[in-house]
Design an enzyme around this catalytic site. Structure first.
Site, PDB file in Angstrom:
ATOM      1  N   SER A 113       0.830  -1.217   0.000  1.00  0.00           N
ATOM      2  CA  SER A 113       0.000   0.000   0.000  1.00  0.00           C
ATOM      3  C   SER A 113       0.863   1.265   0.000  1.00  0.00           C
ATOM      4  CB  SER A 113      -0.881  -0.026   1.251  1.00  0.00           C
ATOM      5  OG  SER A 113      -1.298   1.270   1.600  1.00  0.00           O
ATOM      6  N   GLN A 134       0.811  -0.210  -4.827  1.00  0.00           N
ATOM      7  CA  GLN A 134      -0.484   0.464  -5.012  1.00  0.00           C
ATOM      8  C   GLN A 134      -0.271   1.968  -4.866  1.00  0.00           C
ATOM      9  OE1 GLN A 134      -2.351   1.647  -1.811  1.00  0.00           O
ATOM     10  NE2 GLN A 134      -3.404   2.960  -3.297  1.00  0.00           N
ATOM     11  N   TYR A 136      -1.851   6.154  -5.454  1.00  0.00           N
ATOM     12  CA  TYR A 136      -2.981   7.082  -5.648  1.00  0.00           C
ATOM     13  C   TYR A 136      -2.452   8.232  -6.495  1.00  0.00           C
ATOM     14  CZ  TYR A 136      -5.207   4.956  -1.483  1.00  0.00           C
ATOM     15  OH  TYR A 136      -5.788   4.101  -0.582  1.00  0.00           O
ATOM     16  N   THR A 162      -5.359   2.908  -7.266  1.00  0.00           N
ATOM     17  CA  THR A 162      -6.657   2.822  -6.582  1.00  0.00           C
ATOM     18  C   THR A 162      -7.473   4.072  -6.911  1.00  0.00           C
ATOM     19  OG1 THR A 162      -5.783   1.450  -4.816  1.00  0.00           O
ATOM     20  CG2 THR A 162      -7.755   2.710  -4.299  1.00  0.00           C
ATOM     21  N   LYS A 259      -7.618  -0.325  -9.762  1.00  0.00           N
ATOM     22  CA  LYS A 259      -8.301  -1.001  -8.654  1.00  0.00           C
ATOM     23  C   LYS A 259      -9.484  -0.162  -8.172  1.00  0.00           C
ATOM     24  CE  LYS A 259      -7.400  -2.752  -3.952  1.00  0.00           C
ATOM     25  NZ  LYS A 259      -7.974  -1.813  -2.995  1.00  0.00           N
ATOM     26  N   SER A 281     -13.597  -4.189  -7.454  1.00  0.00           N
ATOM     27  CA  SER A 281     -13.437  -4.034  -6.008  1.00  0.00           C
ATOM     28  C   SER A 281     -14.267  -2.878  -5.491  1.00  0.00           C
ATOM     29  CB  SER A 281     -11.946  -3.729  -5.745  1.00  0.00           C
ATOM     30  OG  SER A 281     -11.723  -3.345  -4.406  1.00  0.00           O
ATOM     31  N   HIS A 283     -13.237  -1.858  -2.324  1.00  0.00           N
ATOM     32  CA  HIS A 283     -12.326  -1.525  -1.218  1.00  0.00           C
ATOM     33  C   HIS A 283     -12.728  -2.278   0.057  1.00  0.00           C
ATOM     34  CE1 HIS A 283      -9.195   1.795  -0.826  1.00  0.00           C
ATOM     35  NE2 HIS A 283      -9.206   1.350   0.409  1.00  0.00           N
ATOM     36  N   ARG A 286     -15.219  -0.568   2.424  1.00  0.00           N
ATOM     37  CA  ARG A 286     -14.726   0.516   3.297  1.00  0.00           C
ATOM     38  C   ARG A 286     -14.991   1.902   2.727  1.00  0.00           C
ATOM     39  NH1 ARG A 286     -10.990  -1.837   6.850  1.00  0.00           N
ATOM     40  NH2 ARG A 286      -9.477  -0.137   6.969  1.00  0.00           N
ATOM     41  N   ASP A 314     -11.557  -8.640  -6.294  1.00  0.00           N
ATOM     42  CA  ASP A 314     -10.993  -8.253  -4.997  1.00  0.00           C
ATOM     43  C   ASP A 314     -12.114  -8.024  -3.992  1.00  0.00           C
ATOM     44  OD1 ASP A 314      -9.021  -7.000  -3.106  1.00  0.00           O
ATOM     45  OD2 ASP A 314     -10.188  -5.211  -3.539  1.00  0.00           O
ATOM     46  N   GLY A 315     -12.114  -8.847  -2.913  1.00  0.00           N
ATOM     47  CA  GLY A 315     -13.040  -8.547  -1.821  1.00  0.00           C
ATOM     48  C   GLY A 315     -13.978  -9.678  -1.468  1.00  0.00           C
ATOM     49  N   ARG A 318     -13.150 -15.520   1.668  1.00  0.00           N
ATOM     50  CA  ARG A 318     -12.820 -16.165   2.943  1.00  0.00           C
ATOM     51  C   ARG A 318     -12.651 -17.671   2.785  1.00  0.00           C
ATOM     52  NH1 ARG A 318     -12.527 -11.513   3.283  1.00  0.00           N
ATOM     53  NH2 ARG A 318     -13.604 -10.079   4.693  1.00  0.00           N
ATOM     54  N   GLY A 337      -7.692  -8.727   1.274  1.00  0.00           N
ATOM     55  CA  GLY A 337      -6.952  -8.066   2.346  1.00  0.00           C
ATOM     56  C   GLY A 337      -7.099  -8.773   3.681  1.00  0.00           C
ATOM     57  N   ARG A 338      -8.349  -8.863   4.176  1.00  0.00           N
ATOM     58  CA  ARG A 338      -8.520  -9.363   5.543  1.00  0.00           C
ATOM     59  C   ARG A 338      -8.088 -10.820   5.674  1.00  0.00           C
ATOM     60  NH1 ARG A 338     -12.898  -6.088   4.242  1.00  0.00           N
ATOM     61  NH2 ARG A 338     -13.237  -4.267   5.572  1.00  0.00           N
TER      62      ARG A 338
HETATM   63  C1  LIG Z   1      -7.022  -2.602   7.087  1.00  0.00           C
HETATM   64  C2  LIG Z   1      -7.183  -2.356   5.610  1.00  0.00           C
HETATM   65  C3  LIG Z   1      -6.415  -1.384   4.997  1.00  0.00           C
HETATM   66  C4  LIG Z   1      -6.553  -1.134   3.624  1.00  0.00           C
HETATM   67  N1  LIG Z   1      -5.722  -0.221   3.004  1.00  0.00           N
HETATM   68  C5  LIG Z   1      -5.800  -0.043   1.658  1.00  0.00           C
HETATM   69  C6  LIG Z   1      -4.895   0.827   0.986  1.00  0.00           C
HETATM   70  O1  LIG Z   1      -4.028   1.437   1.591  1.00  0.00           O
HETATM   71  N2  LIG Z   1      -5.036   0.958  -0.368  1.00  0.00           N
HETATM   72  C7  LIG Z   1      -5.988   0.269  -1.089  1.00  0.00           C
HETATM   73  O2  LIG Z   1      -6.063   0.412  -2.315  1.00  0.00           O
HETATM   74  N3  LIG Z   1      -6.843  -0.569  -0.469  1.00  0.00           N
HETATM   75  C8  LIG Z   1      -6.764  -0.750   0.874  1.00  0.00           C
HETATM   76  N4  LIG Z   1      -7.616  -1.619   1.488  1.00  0.00           N
HETATM   77  C9  LIG Z   1      -8.585  -2.387   0.674  1.00  0.00           C
HETATM   78  C10 LIG Z   1      -7.949  -3.698   0.195  1.00  0.00           C
HETATM   79  O3  LIG Z   1      -6.940  -3.461  -0.738  1.00  0.00           O
HETATM   80  C11 LIG Z   1      -8.994  -4.610  -0.450  1.00  0.00           C
HETATM   81  O4  LIG Z   1      -9.656  -3.902  -1.470  1.00  0.00           O
HETATM   82  C12 LIG Z   1     -10.023  -5.165   0.542  1.00  0.00           C
HETATM   83  O5  LIG Z   1      -9.371  -5.545   1.731  1.00  0.00           O
HETATM   84  C13 LIG Z   1     -10.740  -6.361  -0.067  1.00  0.00           C
HETATM   85  O6  LIG Z   1     -11.689  -6.871   0.803  1.00  0.00           O
HETATM   86  P1  LIG Z   1     -11.402  -8.119   1.778  1.00  0.00           P
HETATM   87  O7  LIG Z   1     -10.701  -7.545   2.960  1.00  0.00           O
HETATM   88  O8  LIG Z   1     -12.752  -8.623   2.094  1.00  0.00           O
HETATM   89  O9  LIG Z   1     -10.554  -9.096   1.033  1.00  0.00           O
HETATM   90  C14 LIG Z   1      -7.505  -1.877   2.869  1.00  0.00           C
HETATM   91  C15 LIG Z   1      -8.278  -2.863   3.502  1.00  0.00           C
HETATM   92  C16 LIG Z   1      -8.118  -3.105   4.856  1.00  0.00           C
HETATM   93  C17 LIG Z   1      -8.950  -4.193   5.491  1.00  0.00           C
END
Ligand SMILES: Cc1cc2nc3c(=O)[nH]c(=O)nc-3n(C[C@H](O)[C@H](O)[C@H](O)COP(=O)(O)O)c2cc1C
Length: 387
Positions: A113, A134, A136, A162, A259, A281, A283, A286, A314-315, A318, A337-338
């Site tokens: 990131s 990644q 911005y 992103t 992304k 995606s 995100h 979020r 992406d996303g 599990r 991510g998670r």
């Molecule tokens: C704690 C956390 C921090 C994240 N930080 C970024 C980031 O800095 N840049 C970005 O493009 N996406 C960020 N994301 C989004 C992830 O890249 C990804 O799109 C997302 O985690 C996918 O969903 P999932 O957690 O269900 O797999 C973040 C996600 C989490 C959970």
């Protein structure tokens, strides 16, 4: 740090979530686990997979299974890689370096990131595995340009831009816990941290978690304690358009992904500006609550542009079967991510590795059960909409 035995008692990704919740102070756990507003999109990202069924074929020779694929110019051992996530050293002192090594140990890509707590160069040194950065488009275009040059010098394999953060999503769990980066805790937050002795001990006995390692030299003087979130909010440039994406692609001579794509129209724009891939995606729920889950829109995007660039989901991943459903919809690979952050928070590099390995094993076993020996054999014939 969770003991090896504790990690071994995890049998699914969500078991690592439980461990992470136990180990982390509440502000850090909810920063990982939380999402925007009512978190409807966040829940939908995973639950929408249940609208699809995998239809197996039997009496095929499944003695030898090849889970590998090629994405963004990299051959990876299984069709999943690590999404970019900020502030990893807040979750475990192994941080982004540990997560990158864990990814490499399972034979896959790590995406760093922009708002990491380990520099571009340190992560390049920490792991020899394939790496994406990644990025911005920030108000300070010179900074974006500098990132690109540093990624060239450190030999990153691809970039991803992103596009879904013209502003931060309203993450209400963070408002409740008072989560900022670096953490600035009130009395209750402080008490909560003290209860997590293991985490606190490691936090205090390892080098301080820097908040903006990649851009420290760009900060206004005397702003070392500024919240990263506040600073980044001032840097997101709301005038950014596809022209800027095209400019960025022009600066880079290796694969480039966009992304945060959720519509066929934007996927077509990505083709037009010369992207090599789109990461479908939201995100991880979020940003905007109420937008569609990636699995709901990926089919239409593949139909529209799948022959012109790579489409990555992406996303919400599990389970190994989630990855297989996305491939059956036409995704080239998946990312998340998670799924690795819960592991990292639970047990550092070893935890991230265990959680990724578990997902990889689920992919392999379910390919055998599906009757596919190669990921290219997984197709819409294996998918049925649940009614
Ligand atoms: C704690 C956390 C921090 C994240 N930080 C970024 C980031 O800095 N840049 C970005 O493009 N996406 C960020 N994301 C989004 C992830 O890249 C990804 O799109 C997302 O985690 C996918 O969903 P999932 O957690 O269900 O797999 C973040 C996600 C989490 C959970």
């Amino acid at each position: 740090m969770a003991s090896k035995r504790t990690l071994e008692s995890c049998h699914k990704v969500m078991d690592f979530r439980k461990l992470a919740e136990k180990r982390l102070p509440a502000p850090m756990f909810h920063y990982i686990d939380g999402a925007a507003e009512d978190e409807w999109t966040y829940r939908q990202n995973t639950s929408a997979f249940n609208q699809y069924e995998l239809v197996p074929r039997f009496l095929v020779n499944v003695e030898n299974i090849d889970t590998s694929t090629t994405v963004l110019g990299q051959k990876i051992d299984w069709p999943f890689f690590c999404s970019p996530t900020g502030y990893c050293r807040l979750f475990h002192h192994d941080g982004e370096g540990g997560a990158a090594r864990a990814a490499a140990r399972t034979g896959t890509i790590f995406c760093l990131s922009s708002i990491s707590t380990t520099t571009i160069e340190e992560v390049a040194k920490a792991s020899e595995g394939p790496k994406i950065f990644q990025i911005y488009v920030l108000k300070d275009r010179g900074l974006s340009q500098e990132y690109i040059q540093r990624c060239k010098d450190a030999n990153y394999d691809a970039l991803c831009l992103t596009v879904d953060v013209p502003s931060n999503g309203k993450r209400e769990r963070d408002l409740v816990t008072g989560m900022t980066v670096p953490p600035k805790l009130g009395l209750s937050g402080y008490m909560n941290v003290m209860k997590h002795i293991d985490w606190s001990f490691n936090y205090l006995t390892h080098p301080p978690t820097p908040s903006m390692v990649n851009i420290e030299h760009k900060l206004p003087k005397g702003s070392s304690n500024i919240s990263v979130m506040d600073f980044m909010n001032t840097q997101f440039d709301r005038t950014v358009t596809w022209k800027d994406a095209a400019w960025m692609i022009d600066q880079w001579d290796k694969p480039f992904a966009i992304k945060g794509i959720l519509s066929v129209e934007d996927a077509k724009m990505a083709v037009e500006v010369g992207a090599s891939a789109v990461m479908v995606s939201n995100h991880g729920g979020r940003q905007m609550d109420g937008c569609p889950a990636p699995i709901e829109v990926i089919g239409d995007i593949v139909d529209a542009v799948g022959d012109k660039l790579e489409v990555i989901l992406d996303g919400g991943i599990r389970r190994g079967t989630h990855i297989l459903k996305a491939l059956a919809m036409g995704a080239k690979a998946c990312m998340g991510g998670r799924a690795y952050l819960y592991g990292l928070a639970a047990g550092g590099e070893e935890g991230a590795y265990s959680s990724l390995k578990l997902l990889k094993d689920e992919v392999q076993n379910n390919m055998i059960l599906l009757g596919c020996t190669d990921v290219s054999q997984i197709s819409s014939d294996h998918l049925r909409k649940w009614e």
